[in-house]
Motif scaffolding. Structure first.
Motif, PDB file in Angstrom:
ATOM      1  N   ALA A 244      28.597  52.064  37.926  1.00 59.13           N
ATOM      2  CA  ALA A 244      28.183  50.755  38.440  1.00 59.13           C
ATOM      3  C   ALA A 244      28.969  49.633  37.766  1.00 59.13           C
ATOM      4  CB  ALA A 244      26.681  50.559  38.226  1.00 59.13           C
ATOM      5  N   VAL A 245      29.189  49.757  36.469  1.00 60.70           N
ATOM      6  CA  VAL A 245      29.949  48.741  35.732  1.00 60.70           C
ATOM      7  C   VAL A 245      31.392  48.687  36.224  1.00 60.70           C
ATOM      8  CG1 VAL A 245      30.866  48.113  33.456  1.00 60.70           C
ATOM      9  CG2 VAL A 245      28.474  48.816  33.692  1.00 60.70           C
ATOM     10  N   GLU A 246      31.968  49.844  36.521  1.00 67.59           N
ATOM     11  CA  GLU A 246      33.329  49.873  37.069  1.00 67.59           C
ATOM     12  C   GLU A 246      33.392  49.122  38.397  1.00 67.59           C
ATOM     13  OE1 GLU A 246      34.445  53.948  37.363  1.00 67.59           O
ATOM     14  OE2 GLU A 246      34.522  54.251  35.195  1.00 67.59           O
ATOM     15  N   ASP A 247      32.367  49.307  39.244  1.00 69.28           N
ATOM     16  CA  ASP A 247      32.323  48.607  40.528  1.00 69.28           C
ATOM     17  C   ASP A 247      32.189  47.097  40.322  1.00 69.28           C
ATOM     18  OD1 ASP A 247      32.560  50.983  41.891  1.00 69.28           O
ATOM     19  OD2 ASP A 247      30.418  51.198  42.281  1.00 69.28           O
ATOM     20  N   ILE A 248      31.353  46.700  39.384  1.00 68.91           N
ATOM     21  CA  ILE A 248      31.171  45.273  39.092  1.00 68.91           C
ATOM     22  C   ILE A 248      32.473  44.663  38.582  1.00 68.91           C
ATOM     23  CG2 ILE A 248      30.017  43.641  37.550  1.00 68.91           C
ATOM     24  CD1 ILE A 248      27.554  45.521  37.678  1.00 68.91           C
ATOM     25  N   ASN A 249      33.114  45.353  37.669  1.00 65.34           N
ATOM     26  CA  ASN A 249      34.386  44.882  37.126  1.00 65.34           C
ATOM     27  C   ASN A 249      35.421  44.696  38.236  1.00 65.34           C
ATOM     28  OD1 ASN A 249      36.504  44.328  35.218  1.00 65.34           O
ATOM     29  ND2 ASN A 249      37.136  46.456  35.395  1.00 65.34           N
ATOM     30  N   ARG A 250      35.488  45.677  39.130  1.00 64.09           N
ATOM     31  CA  ARG A 250      36.449  45.610  40.237  1.00 64.09           C
ATOM     32  C   ARG A 250      36.158  44.431  41.153  1.00 64.09           C
ATOM     33  NH1 ARG A 250      35.504  47.677  45.090  1.00 64.09           N
ATOM     34  NH2 ARG A 250      33.880  49.061  44.265  1.00 64.09           N
ATOM     35  N   LEU A 251      34.892  44.232  41.496  1.00 63.13           N
ATOM     36  CA  LEU A 251      34.534  43.161  42.427  1.00 63.13           C
ATOM     37  C   LEU A 251      34.675  41.777  41.796  1.00 63.13           C
ATOM     38  CD1 LEU A 251      31.429  44.846  44.099  1.00 63.13           C
ATOM     39  CD2 LEU A 251      33.655  44.400  45.166  1.00 63.13           C
ATOM     40  N   LEU A 252      34.333  41.661  40.512  1.00 63.92           N
ATOM     41  CA  LEU A 252      34.496  40.376  39.840  1.00 63.92           C
ATOM     42  C   LEU A 252      35.965  40.034  39.640  1.00 63.92           C
ATOM     43  CD1 LEU A 252      31.709  40.491  37.075  1.00 63.92           C
ATOM     44  CD2 LEU A 252      31.761  39.019  39.091  1.00 63.92           C
ATOM     45  N   SER A 253      36.788  41.055  39.454  1.00 59.00           N
ATOM     46  CA  SER A 253      38.197  40.828  39.137  1.00 59.00           C
ATOM     47  C   SER A 253      39.097  40.753  40.361  1.00 59.00           C
ATOM     48  CB  SER A 253      38.710  41.941  38.208  1.00 59.00           C
ATOM     49  OG  SER A 253      37.979  41.985  37.005  1.00 59.00           O
ATOM     50  N   HIS A 254      38.728  41.463  41.423  1.00 60.48           N
ATOM     51  CA  HIS A 254      39.681  41.617  42.530  1.00 60.48           C
ATOM     52  C   HIS A 254      39.100  41.313  43.898  1.00 60.48           C
ATOM     53  CE1 HIS A 254      42.351  43.392  39.582  1.00 60.48           C
ATOM     54  NE2 HIS A 254      41.430  44.298  39.285  1.00 60.48           N
ATOM     55  N   SER A 255      38.020  40.565  43.961  1.00 62.89           N
ATOM     56  CA  SER A 255      37.471  40.195  45.265  1.00 62.89           C
ATOM     57  C   SER A 255      37.164  38.703  45.294  1.00 62.89           C
ATOM     58  CB  SER A 255      36.193  40.992  45.583  1.00 62.89           C
ATOM     59  OG  SER A 255      35.075  40.428  44.924  1.00 62.89           O
ATOM     60  N   ASP A 256      37.048  38.175  46.505  1.00 67.24           N
ATOM     61  CA  ASP A 256      36.700  36.766  46.687  1.00 67.24           C
ATOM     62  C   ASP A 256      35.198  36.573  46.891  1.00 67.24           C
ATOM     63  OD1 ASP A 256      39.382  36.002  46.514  1.00 67.24           O
ATOM     64  OD2 ASP A 256      39.709  36.372  48.656  1.00 67.24           O
ATOM     65  N   MET A 257      34.422  37.636  46.740  1.00 69.97           N
ATOM     66  CA  MET A 257      32.976  37.535  46.905  1.00 69.97           C
ATOM     67  C   MET A 257      32.378  36.657  45.813  1.00 69.97           C
ATOM     68  SD  MET A 257      32.220  41.571  47.715  1.00 69.97           S
ATOM     69  CE  MET A 257      30.441  41.374  47.907  1.00 69.97           C
ATOM     70  N   SER A 258      31.371  35.882  46.174  1.00 70.01           N
ATOM     71  CA  SER A 258      30.658  35.095  45.165  1.00 70.01           C
ATOM     72  C   SER A 258      29.828  36.036  44.304  1.00 70.01           C
ATOM     73  CB  SER A 258      29.750  34.065  45.836  1.00 70.01           C
ATOM     74  OG  SER A 258      28.657  34.713  46.487  1.00 70.01           O
ATOM     75  N   ILE A 259      29.378  35.531  43.168  1.00 71.53           N
ATOM     76  CA  ILE A 259      28.567  36.347  42.273  1.00 71.53           C
ATOM     77  C   ILE A 259      27.269  36.767  42.961  1.00 71.53           C
ATOM     78  CG2 ILE A 259      27.238  36.304  40.115  1.00 71.53           C
ATOM     79  CD1 ILE A 259      29.518  34.540  38.975  1.00 71.53           C
ATOM     80  N   LYS A 260      26.678  35.860  43.718  1.00 68.96           N
ATOM     81  CA  LYS A 260      25.456  36.205  44.451  1.00 68.96           C
ATOM     82  C   LYS A 260      25.739  37.278  45.496  1.00 68.96           C
ATOM     83  CE  LYS A 260      21.605  34.210  47.050  1.00 68.96           C
ATOM     84  NZ  LYS A 260      20.992  32.979  47.602  1.00 68.96           N
ATOM     85  N   GLU A 261      26.877  37.179  46.178  1.00 75.80           N
ATOM     86  CA  GLU A 261      27.233  38.182  47.188  1.00 75.80           C
ATOM     87  C   GLU A 261      27.438  39.551  46.549  1.00 75.80           C
ATOM     88  OE1 GLU A 261      29.524  35.473  50.579  1.00 75.80           O
ATOM     89  OE2 GLU A 261      30.625  36.222  48.824  1.00 75.80           O
ATOM     90  N   ILE A 262      28.066  39.582  45.379  1.00 73.69           N
ATOM     91  CA  ILE A 262      28.271  40.847  44.670  1.00 73.69           C
ATOM     92  C   ILE A 262      26.927  41.447  44.267  1.00 73.69           C
ATOM     93  CG2 ILE A 262      29.210  41.916  42.576  1.00 73.69           C
ATOM     94  CD1 ILE A 262      31.483  39.868  42.694  1.00 73.69           C
ATOM     95  N   SER A 263      26.038  40.596  43.755  1.00 75.82           N
ATOM     96  CA  SER A 263      24.710  41.054  43.362  1.00 75.82           C
ATOM     97  C   SER A 263      23.961  41.666  44.542  1.00 75.82           C
ATOM     98  CB  SER A 263      23.911  39.872  42.786  1.00 75.82           C
ATOM     99  OG  SER A 263      22.575  40.254  42.509  1.00 75.82           O
ATOM    100  N   ASN A 264      24.007  40.998  45.674  1.00 66.70           N
ATOM    101  CA  ASN A 264      23.330  41.517  46.871  1.00 66.70           C
ATOM    102  C   ASN A 264      23.991  42.792  47.372  1.00 66.70           C
ATOM    103  OD1 ASN A 264      21.523  39.388  46.854  1.00 66.70           O
ATOM    104  ND2 ASN A 264      22.747  38.126  48.242  1.00 66.70           N
ATOM    105  N   TYR A 265      25.324  42.808  47.370  1.00 68.67           N
ATOM    106  CA  TYR A 265      26.072  43.961  47.872  1.00 68.67           C
ATOM    107  C   TYR A 265      25.761  45.221  47.062  1.00 68.67           C
ATOM    108  CZ  TYR A 265      30.063  46.945  48.973  1.00 68.67           C
ATOM    109  OH  TYR A 265      30.863  48.003  49.345  1.00 68.67           O
ATOM    110  N   LEU A 266      25.635  45.054  45.742  1.00 62.57           N
ATOM    111  CA  LEU A 266      25.360  46.200  44.866  1.00 62.57           C
ATOM    112  C   LEU A 266      23.864  46.473  44.728  1.00 62.57           C
ATOM    113  CD1 LEU A 266      28.029  45.596  42.073  1.00 62.57           C
ATOM    114  CD2 LEU A 266      28.153  47.165  44.024  1.00 62.57           C
ATOM    115  N   GLU A 267      23.068  45.763  45.512  1.00 65.02           N
ATOM    116  CA  GLU A 267      21.623  46.011  45.636  1.00 65.02           C
ATOM    117  C   GLU A 267      20.861  45.794  44.333  1.00 65.02           C
ATOM    118  OE1 GLU A 267      21.220  49.880  47.379  1.00 65.02           O
ATOM    119  OE2 GLU A 267      22.167  49.280  49.276  1.00 65.02           O
ATOM    120  N   PHE A 268      21.216  44.720  43.620  1.00 72.28           N
ATOM    121  CA  PHE A 268      20.399  44.311  42.489  1.00 72.28           C
ATOM    122  C   PHE A 268      19.192  43.547  43.031  1.00 72.28           C
ATOM    123  CE2 PHE A 268      24.165  45.417  40.209  1.00 72.28           C
ATOM    124  CZ  PHE A 268      23.740  45.764  38.936  1.00 72.28           C
ATOM    125  N   PRO A 269      18.045  43.630  42.375  1.00 71.16           N
ATOM    126  CA  PRO A 269      16.830  42.998  42.914  1.00 71.16           C
ATOM    127  C   PRO A 269      16.930  41.476  42.997  1.00 71.16           C
ATOM    128  CG  PRO A 269      16.452  43.853  40.698  1.00 71.16           C
ATOM    129  CD  PRO A 269      17.762  44.406  41.157  1.00 71.16           C
TER     130      PRO A 269
END
Length: 311
Positions: A244-269
Motif C-alpha cells: 500500500a505504501v508503494e502505491d501511495i508513493n507512486r501516486l504522490l510522486s507520479h500522478s496529478d491526482m489530488s491528495i483527496k482523490e488518492i485517498s478515495n481511490y485507495l479506499e481510505f475511510p
C-alpha cells in the motif's frame, strides 16, 4: 553454533556503517573487496546479499544449509537468512551487491522469482563459467560507477535497471544449469505464500485487511500470517502495508491526482486517516511529501542546467 532465536537482525542501514563498504544508500550497498566479511559472523540478514567469489574458498551455514563456495561461484542469501559458522581461506576474495529487503521483495512480485526464492533456500550457491563470471563482474563495475556519480535526474532509474538486468542474468543461468528446479517439491505453505503475493500484486487497489486475502485463499488469517513469516520473515499485514505504501508513493510522486482523490481511490475511510497512515509510514504528511519531491526535482533540474551552462 549460535542459537537462532538469539541472533540479532542486521538490516542494510547497519551494513552501511561497515568500514569495508565502498558505496551505500538506503537500498543498495556495493562491496568491492569482501575479505573482511568474516566480521559479519553469525547474523540474520534483512537484505538480499549476492556474493561473487573471485578467488579462494568460503564455507558457511546459510540458514540451515551447509555451503562451500570457491572461485566462479555466486552465493545468494535472501532476506531472513541466518549466516553462521563462516570460514574463509587466506586467499579468499569476493565482491558483493546488497539490496534492501524492500527492493528485494519488489523483485519477488514476479512469479518466476518466487519459484527461484524457494529453490535457493536449499541451494544458495550457483556455479558459473569464466565468461559468465566476467559478465557479472562487469555489472558490478557498472553499478559501482553509476552509484559513485553525482545525483542526476535518471540515476535511480539507471541503477534500478542495472540491478534488474543483473538479477535476470542470474535467473537465466539457473534456468539453464538447473532445469530440475521447476519439478522440485514445494511445500503447501510455500505455494500459499506464492499465491498470496501474486494476489496482492494483481490488485490495483489493495485492501488493507488480512482477512480479505485469507478468505480468498480459503485459510485463516492466523495461518496466512504464519506462512508469510515462515517464507519471508514478514507477516501478511506487513506485506500488505508495504504494498500500500508503494502505491501511495507512486501516486504522490507520479500522478496529478489530488491528495483527496488518492485517498478515495485507495479506499481510505477519510482524508484524516489517510494523512495519519502516510505520516506513520513515509515520515511526513502527504502535502509535505509532495513538497519535498518538488524541491528535489527542482534542485536536480537546476543542477543539470548549471552543468549545461558551464560547458
Amino acid at each position: 553454533m549460535a542459537t537462532f532465536d538469539k541472533i540479532d537482525t542486521t538490516d542494510i542501514r547497519q551494513l552501511t556503517n561497515s568500514e569495508f563498504v565502498d558505496y551505500a544508500d538506503n537500498d543498495v550497498v556495493i562491496i568491492d573487496d569482501l575479505r573482511n566479511f568474516s566480521k559479519l559472523q553469525t547474523i540474520k540478514l534483512d537484505f538480499l546479499l549476492i556474493i561473487v567469489v573471485t578467488s579462494g574458498r568460503v564455507a558457511m551455514k546459510a540458514g540451515k544449509v551447509d555451503s562451500t563456495a570457491s572461485c566462479n561461484d555466486i552465493i545468494i542469501c535472501q532476506p531472513n537468512t541466518i549466516l553462521n559458522e563462516c570460514l574463509f581461506s587466506i586467499d579468499f576474495t569476493a565482491k558483493a551487491v546488497c539490496l534492501s529487503a524492500k527492493v528485494a521483495r519488489k523483485m519477488l512480485h514476479i512469479s518466476d522469482v518466487l519459484d527461484l526464492s524457494f529453490y535457493l533456500k536449499n541451494k544458495p550457491i550457483i556455479h558459473v563459467d569464466k565468461p559468465t563470471m566476467s559478465t557479472f563482474e562487469k555489472y558490478h563495475t557498472l553499478l559501482s560507477e553509476q552509484l559513485l556519480k553525482e545525483d542526476s535526474k535518471y540515476k535511480k532509474q539507471i541503477v534500478g535497471y542495472l540491478v534488474s538486468s543483473f538479477l535476470f542474468c542470474l535467473l537465466s543461468i539457473i534456468e539453464q544449469t538447473n532445469p530440475e528446479r521447476t519439478t522440485m517439491h514445494i511445500s503447501r505453505s510455500s505455494v500459499l505464500f506464492k499465491q498470496f503475493v501474486e494476489l496482492l500484486n494483481s490488485l490495483e487497489v489493495k485492501p488493507r485487511r488480512v482477512d480479505y486475502y485469507s478468505s480468498r485463499l480459503c485459510i485463516t488469517t492466523k495461518y496466512l500470517s504464519n506462512i508469510c513469516k515462515e517464507n519471508s520473515g514478514k507477516t501478511a499485514y506487513e506485506w500488505i502495508v508495504e504494498s500500500a505504501v508503494e502505491d501511495i508513493n507512486r501516486l504522490l510522486s507520479h500522478s496529478d491526482m489530488s491528495i483527496k482523490e488518492i485517498s478515495n481511490y485507495l479506499e481510505f475511510p477519510n482524508l484524516s486517516f489517510f494523512g495519519r497512515f502516510v505520516r506513520a509510514h513515509l515520515g511526513c504528511s502527504p502535502t509535505e511529501y509532495r513538497r519535498r519531491r518538488d524541491i528535489k526535482v527542482e534542485a536536480s533540474q537546476r543542477g543539470n542546467q548549471d552543468k549545461e551552462n558551464t560547458r
